[in-house]
Scaffold this motif. Structure first.
Motif, PDB file in Angstrom:
ATOM      1  N   UNK A  22      -9.447  -1.049   1.152  1.00 57.89           N
ATOM      2  CA  UNK A  22      -9.373  -0.003   0.132  1.00 57.89           C
ATOM      3  C   UNK A  22      -8.527   1.174   0.603  1.00 57.89           C
ATOM      4  N   UNK A  23      -8.612   1.536   1.877  1.00 63.19           N
ATOM      5  CA  UNK A  23      -7.749   2.598   2.388  1.00 63.19           C
ATOM      6  C   UNK A  23      -6.301   2.113   2.419  1.00 63.19           C
ATOM      7  N   UNK A  24      -6.091   0.858   2.747  1.00 58.85           N
ATOM      8  CA  UNK A  24      -4.742   0.289   2.686  1.00 58.85           C
ATOM      9  C   UNK A  24      -4.168   0.450   1.281  1.00 58.85           C
ATOM     10  N   UNK A  25      -4.969   0.135   0.265  1.00 56.20           N
ATOM     11  CA  UNK A  25      -4.496   0.239  -1.112  1.00 56.20           C
ATOM     12  C   UNK A  25      -4.095   1.666  -1.451  1.00 56.20           C
ATOM     13  N   UNK A  26      -4.878   2.627  -1.025  1.00 55.36           N
ATOM     14  CA  UNK A  26      -4.565   4.024  -1.311  1.00 55.36           C
ATOM     15  C   UNK A  26      -3.322   4.497  -0.566  1.00 55.36           C
ATOM     16  N   UNK A  27      -3.142   4.019   0.668  1.00 57.66           N
ATOM     17  CA  UNK A  27      -1.943   4.402   1.412  1.00 57.66           C
ATOM     18  C   UNK A  27      -0.688   3.809   0.771  1.00 57.66           C
ATOM     19  N   UNK A  28      -0.810   2.597   0.233  1.00 56.31           N
ATOM     20  CA  UNK A  28       0.320   2.016  -0.486  1.00 56.31           C
ATOM     21  C   UNK A  28       0.657   2.836  -1.731  1.00 56.31           C
ATOM     22  N   UNK A  29      -0.374   3.462  -2.327  1.00 56.71           N
ATOM     23  CA  UNK A  29      -0.150   4.278  -3.521  1.00 56.71           C
ATOM     24  C   UNK A  29       0.423   5.651  -3.186  1.00 56.71           C
ATOM     25  N   UNK A  30       0.124   6.153  -1.989  1.00 53.38           N
ATOM     26  CA  UNK A  30       0.513   7.514  -1.631  1.00 53.38           C
ATOM     27  C   UNK A  30       1.787   7.596  -0.788  1.00 53.38           C
ATOM     28  N   UNK A  31       2.153   6.532  -0.128  1.00 55.80           N
ATOM     29  CA  UNK A  31       3.291   6.551   0.790  1.00 55.80           C
ATOM     30  C   UNK A  31       4.275   5.433   0.441  1.00 55.80           C
ATOM     31  N   UNK A  32       5.510   5.587   0.896  1.00 55.19           N
ATOM     32  CA  UNK A  32       6.526   4.541   0.730  1.00 55.19           C
ATOM     33  C   UNK A  32       6.343   3.519   1.848  1.00 55.19           C
ATOM     34  N   UNK A  33       5.592   2.471   1.551  1.00 56.15           N
ATOM     35  CA  UNK A  33       5.281   1.430   2.532  1.00 56.15           C
ATOM     36  C   UNK A  33       5.767   0.093   1.988  1.00 56.15           C
ATOM     37  N   UNK A  34       6.467  -0.666   2.824  1.00 56.18           N
ATOM     38  CA  UNK A  34       6.924  -2.000   2.442  1.00 56.18           C
ATOM     39  C   UNK A  34       5.936  -3.039   2.943  1.00 56.18           C
ATOM     40  N   UNK A  35       5.543  -3.961   2.064  1.00 57.49           N
ATOM     41  CA  UNK A  35       4.720  -5.095   2.466  1.00 57.49           C
ATOM     42  C   UNK A  35       5.663  -6.216   2.899  1.00 57.49           C
ATOM     43  N   UNK A  36       5.526  -6.663   4.147  1.00 56.72           N
ATOM     44  CA  UNK A  36       6.515  -7.571   4.716  1.00 56.72           C
ATOM     45  C   UNK A  36       5.834  -8.736   5.434  1.00 56.72           C
ATOM     46  N   UNK A  37       6.593  -9.795   5.619  1.00 56.89           N
ATOM     47  CA  UNK A  37       6.218 -10.858   6.536  1.00 56.89           C
ATOM     48  C   UNK A  37       6.918 -10.570   7.854  1.00 56.89           C
ATOM     49  N   UNK A  38       6.133 -10.439   8.921  1.00 55.08           N
ATOM     50  CA  UNK A  38       6.694 -10.059  10.212  1.00 55.08           C
ATOM     51  C   UNK A  38       6.000 -10.829  11.321  1.00 55.08           C
ATOM     52  N   UNK A  39       6.741 -11.129  12.369  1.00 54.70           N
ATOM     53  CA  UNK A  39       6.189 -11.803  13.540  1.00 54.70           C
ATOM     54  C   UNK A  39       5.605 -10.769  14.499  1.00 54.70           C
ATOM     55  N   UNK A  40       4.705 -11.175  15.393  1.00 50.30           N
ATOM     56  CA  UNK A  40       4.006 -10.203  16.240  1.00 50.30           C
ATOM     57  C   UNK A  40       4.892  -9.401  17.176  1.00 50.30           C
ATOM     58  N   UNK A  41       6.088  -9.900  17.496  1.00 53.09           N
ATOM     59  CA  UNK A  41       6.970  -9.142  18.386  1.00 53.09           C
ATOM     60  C   UNK A  41       7.444  -7.836  17.755  1.00 53.09           C
ATOM     61  N   UNK A  42       7.325  -7.723  16.437  1.00 51.93           N
ATOM     62  CA  UNK A  42       7.707  -6.486  15.753  1.00 51.93           C
ATOM     63  C   UNK A  42       6.914  -5.289  16.282  1.00 51.93           C
ATOM     64  N   UNK A  43       5.648  -5.506  16.601  1.00 51.63           N
ATOM     65  CA  UNK A  43       4.793  -4.387  16.994  1.00 51.63           C
ATOM     66  C   UNK A  43       5.264  -3.729  18.280  1.00 51.63           C
ATOM     67  N   UNK A  44       5.625  -4.533  19.275  1.00 50.15           N
ATOM     68  CA  UNK A  44       6.041  -3.963  20.562  1.00 50.15           C
ATOM     69  C   UNK A  44       7.302  -3.120  20.422  1.00 50.15           C
ATOM     70  N   UNK A  45       8.131  -3.409  19.405  1.00 49.47           N
ATOM     71  CA  UNK A  45       9.354  -2.645  19.208  1.00 49.47           C
ATOM     72  C   UNK A  45       9.235  -1.521  18.196  1.00 49.47           C
ATOM     73  N   UNK A  46       8.031  -1.315  17.650  1.00 51.77           N
ATOM     74  CA  UNK A  46       7.839  -0.281  16.631  1.00 51.77           C
ATOM     75  C   UNK A  46       7.760   1.105  17.249  1.00 51.77           C
ATOM     76  N   UNK A  47       8.093   2.125  16.445  1.00 51.04           N
ATOM     77  CA  UNK A  47       7.989   3.506  16.918  1.00 51.04           C
ATOM     78  C   UNK A  47       6.544   4.000  16.922  1.00 51.04           C
ATOM     79  N   UNK A  48       5.725   3.454  16.038  1.00 55.77           N
ATOM     80  CA  UNK A  48       4.311   3.823  15.950  1.00 55.77           C
ATOM     81  C   UNK A  48       3.568   2.690  15.262  1.00 55.77           C
ATOM     82  N   UNK A  49       2.304   2.482  15.661  1.00 56.03           N
ATOM     83  CA  UNK A  49       1.464   1.440  15.073  1.00 56.03           C
ATOM     84  C   UNK A  49       0.080   2.035  14.840  1.00 56.03           C
TER      85      UNK A  49
END
Length: 275
Positions: A197-224
């Motif tokens: 439910x918090x995920x749903x609200x954040x999608x409504x309040x922020x510009x968030x893309x729903x994506x298919x991503x592999x786990x290596x994406x996390x180690x290269x992210x600026x914030x998680x």
């Protein structure tokens, strides 16, 4: 102060289909001074679950009365709704009489995790793919139980889960967000996972893309971040592999706090420190 509880006679018979088959749904709702947070979102998800599973939702009036039983302070209201009893084996009854059970529990969040961030690992377990149930908070949670049993280190806050095709989905009990090249992203939950439910609200309040991503994406992210409607937002300070080796670390900075501020405003929580 004593915590209000559900009526004592909430026993569940052995032939209850939720007990026997996981044939049901649940919601875990944060309640502050008798007022439920993100209540409409919880009720929307519960209604969608009933529609998919094919049994009736209790009346909204009946459900709306429950948060008021929580009393003052910060509480958790847990609702469990099963199809009830009946049917033959896996075949459900032609006409279901759902069984609603609920409980109120005292709750204290973990502000040090808001402030300092958390250490998280990848899980070995992979989630099965079932698009029909994707997004629902149904009672079949053995995958989460087995994933959570992979570690006992109290310094590890949670584990990240992928599906059997190798795409990121969620953690064992929270949704997953990250910032990559300045863009906010979260896993697309079209084949498994819980749409929080918090995920749903954040999608409504922020510009968030729903994506298919592999786990290596996390180690290269600026914030998680890990998020849910009870605990709020935990920034990741360290990510480990399934054997405990460090894959990435993050200082908790401005990007972490901005995202956390938006989410915590929805829950009445502070940003990064204790109330």
């Amino acid at each position: 102060m004593s915590v209000p509880r559900a009526p004592e006679r909430q026993w569940v018979p052995l032939d209850d289909r939720g007990l026997a088959y996981g044939d049901g749904l649940f919601e875990t709702v944060l309640v502050r001074d008798g007022q439920p947070l993100l209540w409409d979102q919880h009720m929307t998800r519960l209604a969608r679950g009933c529609q998919v599973l094919g049994f009736p939702l209790p009346s909204r009036d009946e459900l709306d009365r429950l948060p008021g039983q929580a009393g003052p302070g910060l509480r958790i209201l847990k609702l469990i709704l099963t199809r009830g009893s009946g049917g033959r084996g896996y075949l459900p009854p032609a006409s279901s009489l759902p069984r609603l059970r609920w409980q109120v529990m005292a709750f204290s969040p973990q502000p040090l995790r808001w402030r300092d961030g958390v250490r998280v690992r990848h899980c070995r377990l992979r989630l099965g793919i079932q698009p029909l149930l994707a997004g629902l908070k149904h009672l079949n949670r053995l995958e989460n139980v087995l994933a959570r049993a992979e570690w006992s280190d109290p310094d590890l806050a949670d584990g990240v889960l992928c599906n059997s095709d190798g795409w990121l989905v969620e953690s064992t009990c929270m949704n997953l967000f990250w910032q990559r090249e300045g863009r906010l992203e979260t896993p697309l939950l079209d084949d498994c996972g819980v749409a929080g439910t918090l995920r749903a609200e954040l999608l409504a309040h922020l510009a968030v893309s729903e994506v298919k991503a592999t786990p290596d994406v996390l180690a290269g992210a600026e914030a998680v971040w890990l998020v849910n409607s009870v605990q709020g937002v935990w920034p990741l300070a360290r990510l480990d592999d399934a054997e405990g080796g460090s894959l990435a670390t993050w200082p908790i900075g401005r990007a972490h706090r901005h995202f956390q501020a938006v989410a915590h405003d929805l829950l009445g929580y502070p940003v990064g420190f204790a109330e």
